[in-house]
Design a protein around this motif. Structure first.
Motif, PDB file in Angstrom:
ATOM      1  N   LEU A   7       0.837  -1.205   0.000  1.00 41.66           N
ATOM      2  CA  LEU A   7       0.000   0.000   0.000  1.00 41.66           C
ATOM      3  C   LEU A   7       0.871   1.253   0.000  1.00 41.66           C
ATOM      4  N   ALA A  11       1.147   4.094  -2.822  1.00 41.74           N
ATOM      5  CA  ALA A  11       0.919   5.500  -2.475  1.00 41.74           C
ATOM      6  C   ALA A  11       2.098   6.359  -2.919  1.00 41.74           C
ATOM      7  N   TRP A  45      -8.145   0.872  -2.280  1.00 39.74           N
ATOM      8  CA  TRP A  45      -7.875   2.226  -2.746  1.00 39.74           C
ATOM      9  C   TRP A  45      -8.098   3.262  -1.656  1.00 39.74           C
ATOM     10  N   ILE A  48      -5.044   3.301   0.315  1.00 36.24           N
ATOM     11  CA  ILE A  48      -4.001   4.026  -0.416  1.00 36.24           C
ATOM     12  C   ILE A  48      -4.217   5.528  -0.270  1.00 36.24           C
TER      13      ILE A  48
END
Length: 66
Positions: A7, A11, A45, A48
């Motif tokens: 993650l 990012a 998501w 993220i």
């Protein structure tokens, strides 16, 4: 489920590519997953997005650096 390190890598890549627009881009991907009915993908998501916010926030004056 995706690992935390992955993650953070995602990012960082998004921040490097989109800069100040990174959070918006990731949130848009989360919305796409919601529209597609992919709740697990949406959850990833959103995690993220959270990591992007953390990467882009300013450091407090007396906060230690990791």
């Amino acid at each position: 489920m995706i690992e935390d390190i992955d993650l953070w890598r995602a990012a960082k890549l998004i921040v490097d590519r989109y800069g100040r627009e990174a959070e918006l881009q990731a949130a848009s991907r989360a919305d796409d997953k919601l529209e597609a009915g992919d709740m697990e993908g949406r959850a990833v998501w959103l995690r993220i997005v959270s990591a992007i916010r953390e990467l882009q926030r300013g450091r407090m004056l007396d906060e230690p650096v990791n």
